[in-house]
Design a protein around this motif. Structure first.
Motif, short mmCIF file in Angstrom:
data_model
loop_
_atom_site.label_atom_id
_atom_site.label_comp_id
_atom_site.label_asym_id
_atom_site.label_seq_id
_atom_site.Cartn_x
_atom_site.Cartn_y
_atom_site.Cartn_z
N PHE A 114 1.02 -1.37 0.53
CA PHE A 114 -0.54 0.34 0.16
C PHE A 114 1.46 1.29 0.07
O PHE A 114 1.07 2.28 -1.51
CB PHE A 114 -0.73 0.52 1.14
CG PHE A 114 -1.62 1.62 1.66
CD1 PHE A 114 -2.91 1.17 0.63
CD2 PHE A 114 -1.07 2.44 2.25
CE1 PHE A 114 -3.48 2.63 0.47
CE2 PHE A 114 -1.98 3.40 2.20
CZ PHE A 114 -3.16 3.75 1.29
N TYR A 115 1.61 1.22 1.10
CA TYR A 115 2.64 2.44 0.81
C TYR A 115 3.44 2.44 -0.50
O TYR A 115 3.42 3.79 -0.98
CB TYR A 115 3.94 2.31 2.33
CG TYR A 115 3.30 2.54 3.93
CD1 TYR A 115 2.52 3.70 4.18
CD2 TYR A 115 3.23 1.37 4.77
CE1 TYR A 115 2.13 4.20 5.01
CE2 TYR A 115 2.56 1.97 6.05
CZ TYR A 115 2.03 3.03 5.86
OH TYR A 115 1.19 3.03 7.46
N GLU A 116 3.91 1.58 -0.73
CA GLU A 116 4.67 1.75 -2.28
C GLU A 116 4.02 2.21 -2.84
O GLU A 116 3.66 3.30 -4.23
CB GLU A 116 5.30 0.52 -2.71
CG GLU A 116 5.88 0.18 -3.83
CD GLU A 116 6.24 -1.01 -4.49
OE1 GLU A 116 6.56 -1.23 -5.34
OE2 GLU A 116 6.03 -2.02 -4.34
N ALA A 117 2.61 2.05 -3.32
CA ALA A 117 1.56 2.39 -3.92
C ALA A 117 1.06 3.62 -4.26
O ALA A 117 1.26 4.30 -4.79
CB ALA A 117 0.28 1.74 -4.16
N ILE A 118 0.58 3.89 -3.10
CA ILE A 118 0.50 5.59 -2.59
C ILE A 118 1.21 6.42 -2.55
O ILE A 118 1.19 7.93 -2.82
CB ILE A 118 -0.41 5.71 -1.19
CG1 ILE A 118 -1.73 6.68 -1.09
CG2 ILE A 118 0.50 5.56 0.04
CD1 ILE A 118 -2.68 5.79 -2.06
N ALA A 119 2.55 6.23 -2.56
CA ALA A 119 3.33 7.38 -3.11
C ALA A 119 3.57 7.95 -4.05
O ALA A 119 3.64 8.81 -4.40
CB ALA A 119 4.66 7.33 -2.53
N THR A 120 2.38 7.31 -5.11
CA THR A 120 2.85 8.04 -6.82
C THR A 120 1.91 8.49 -6.54
O THR A 120 1.53 9.07 -7.63
CB THR A 120 3.30 6.80 -7.27
OG1 THR A 120 2.24 5.46 -7.04
CG2 THR A 120 4.21 6.15 -7.15
N PHE A 121 0.67 8.84 -5.51
CA PHE A 121 -0.71 9.08 -6.26
C PHE A 121 -0.90 10.60 -6.07
O PHE A 121 -0.34 11.22 -4.97
CB PHE A 121 -2.05 8.34 -5.08
CG PHE A 121 -3.27 9.60 -4.79
CD1 PHE A 121 -4.02 8.78 -5.86
CD2 PHE A 121 -3.60 9.62 -3.93
CE1 PHE A 121 -5.09 9.27 -5.70
CE2 PHE A 121 -4.85 10.36 -3.79
CZ PHE A 121 -5.63 9.87 -5.14
N LYS A 122 -1.41 11.02 -7.05
CA LYS A 122 -1.12 12.51 -6.84
C LYS A 122 -2.63 13.27 -6.56
O LYS A 122 -1.99 14.67 -7.12
CB LYS A 122 -1.08 13.10 -8.14
CG LYS A 122 0.45 12.73 -8.88
CD LYS A 122 1.38 12.60 -9.27
CE LYS A 122 2.87 12.38 -9.77
NZ LYS A 122 3.32 12.63 -11.94
N GLY A 123 -3.92 12.63 -6.30
CA GLY A 123 -5.62 13.58 -5.67
C GLY A 123 -5.67 13.23 -6.76
O GLY A 123 -6.28 12.72 -8.34
N ALA A 124 -7.53 12.51 -7.11
CA ALA A 124 -9.04 13.37 -7.54
C ALA A 124 -8.79 13.84 -8.20
O ALA A 124 -8.42 15.41 -7.96
CB ALA A 124 -9.93 11.91 -6.77
N SER A 125 -9.18 13.74 -9.75
CA SER A 125 -9.47 14.99 -10.63
C SER A 125 -10.62 15.91 -9.82
O SER A 125 -11.50 15.86 -9.01
CB SER A 125 -9.78 15.27 -11.74
OG SER A 125 -10.70 15.96 -12.12
#
Length: 451
Positions: free
Chosen positions: A294-305
């Protein structure tokens, strides 16, 4: 299947139509007006109606089902014809349930945060190549549509909206999904035109908790008093998983999330988004994603439109726009941006244009919502009030509601646009909040204002 959409042009409706077309269904539809981007997206798939309007002749006995959108009225001629023929008529959420009744349904509910949490979950699953069906209320990077339906996927992730299902079904959408796994992020009075009292609004969330299937689970935000009460008072035979905002720090405009492996930089910021992240982590773990993944993936989340979306940046200034319009969302967003850039002047502009925001009683809910702003600004168009056939709202009423002596209030688009363009943005942050379009403000021009 042969499906006809009455009011195909809506944001949710056209995405469902595209998803079913992708699945191989035969799709037709009608609407009296269709705006972009729905218009172009439907046209690209050959689903755009040849002409706008309602045509009872499109309704025939060979249709397997009708999907009825909220934009239609109960006296819609196509709806009346479908009722006369005895056709199966679904609301949008009813049809989604029909498509997912044999799947594990993951439903994200709450007055605020549900789009972001759903987006976080889908981002993490996509990052690790895990295929799921979904429905989310924002366009996500890397996803073609806001709705995706298959026969083979085991899970479906649904954003659970509490607004009404259709013109002939006055139940909130999220009452119809019957989740196996659910989340409740927050309860803050909204949709006053439908839920005239706070107690009536809160009751919808109690019903949601009780609609979770036996043996299912609810992940809930214990920092929200109303959520905690609604979940912990429920006698439904479900598992209950509390969550709260995780530890984090902000250093020079960067948010660092505390993890078992140490501080980790993330792209989203603000207490509300960190709370959203904690809820998303629990749901992902319930779906089989371990904490490290989860942490590996969420680090690349830039937000919802449209959710704290960066629209411009200079060497000492930055501009964001956000979908925030209800009091709790406005307060959380304003606080988050000020906390992220504490040494910069925050110019926070809120456009009022919803039914609730023009109600004199509901206006009082905005008290303190802009307290984190250095320069608080309100913009609204009296014409919008008139179009909604509501009583006149005065600048004095707004000033009394927000209780900021330095509140600037604009009631025409030209003056508001001029104000935005004339500000000194050196060492400053501009925050634009609305579910509208700021009176037609050209957001591309904002780029040239940043210094």
């Amino acid at each position: 299947m042969n499906i006809h959409f009455i009011a195909i042009g809506g944001s949710a409706m056209h995405n469902l139509a595209l998803a079913l077309d992708h699945k191989g269904y035969q799709i037709t539809g009608s609407d009296d007006v269709i705006f972009e981007p729905s218009k172009s997206r439907l046209d690209a798939k050959g689903l755009l109606p040849f002409e706008f309007g309602w045509f009872p002749e499109k309704i025939h006995a060979d249709l397997d089902a009708i999907v009825l959108g909220m934009h239609a009225k109960s006296d819609n001629p196509e709806l009346i014809k479908a009722q006369e023929l005895g056709l199966t008529i679904y609301s949008y959420p009813e049809f989604l349930y029909e498509q997912s009744k044999d799947k594990t349904r993951v439903v994200i509910g709450g007055s605020h945060g549900k789009t972001t949490i759903t987006s976080m979950i889908l981002h993490v699953l996509d990052f690790h190549g895990r295929e799921v069906d979904y429905m989310v209320g924002a366009q996500l990077d890397g996803f073609d549509r806001m709705v995706h339906l298959t026969e083979e996927n085991d899970f479906i992730v649904l954003e659970g909206d509490e607004y009404l299902s259709s013109p002939i079904d006055r139940r909130p959408k999220f009452h119809l999904y019957k989740p196996n796994i659910a989340l409740l992020s927050g309860i803050a009075w909204d949709h006053i035109n439908v839920f005239p009292t706070f107690d009536n609004y809160v009751e919808q969330f109690r019903i949601f908790v009780d609609s979770i299937v036996n043996g299912g689970s609810i992940t809930y935000n214990t920092e929200d008093v109303e959520v905690k009460k609604a979940v912990e008072a429920s006698e439904n035979a479900i598992r209950k998983f509390p969550y709260q905002t995780p530890a984090y720090t902000v250093e020079e405009g960067e948010t660092l999330l505390e993890t078992p492996e140490g501080p980790m930089p993330i792209a989203v910021f603000g207490e509300h988004n960190l709370s959203n992240l904690a809820g998303a982590k629990w749901i992902c773990q319930n779906m089989g994603v371990d904490e490290d993944d989860f942490y590996e993936a969420i680090a690349t989340f830039k937000g919802a439109s449209k959710r704290l979306e960066k629209i411009a940046e200079g060497s000492s200034s930055i501009a964001y726009k956000d979908f925030a319009h209800s009091p709790s969302k406005v307060a959380a967003t304003t606080k988050a941006v000020k906390q992220q850039y504490p040494n910069r002047k925050l110019v926070a502009c809120l456009e009022l244009h919803t039914y609730s925001s023009f109600n004199p009683e509901f206006l009082k809910e905005y008290k303190g919502a802009l307290d984190a702003a250095d320069e608080p600004v309100i913009f609204f168009l009296p014409e919008s009030v008139a179009i909604k056939k509501l009583k006149e709202v005065t600048p004095q009423q707004i000033a009394e509601a927000f209780q900021r002596d330095d509140l600037k209030i604009f009631t025409d688009a030209t003056s508001f646009h001029q104000f935005v363009k004339e500000q000194d943005y050196k060492n400053a942050t501009l925050l634009l909040m609305s579910s509208g379009n700021y009176g037609g403000l050209d957001l591309n021009e904002v780029q040239h204002l940043m210094v």
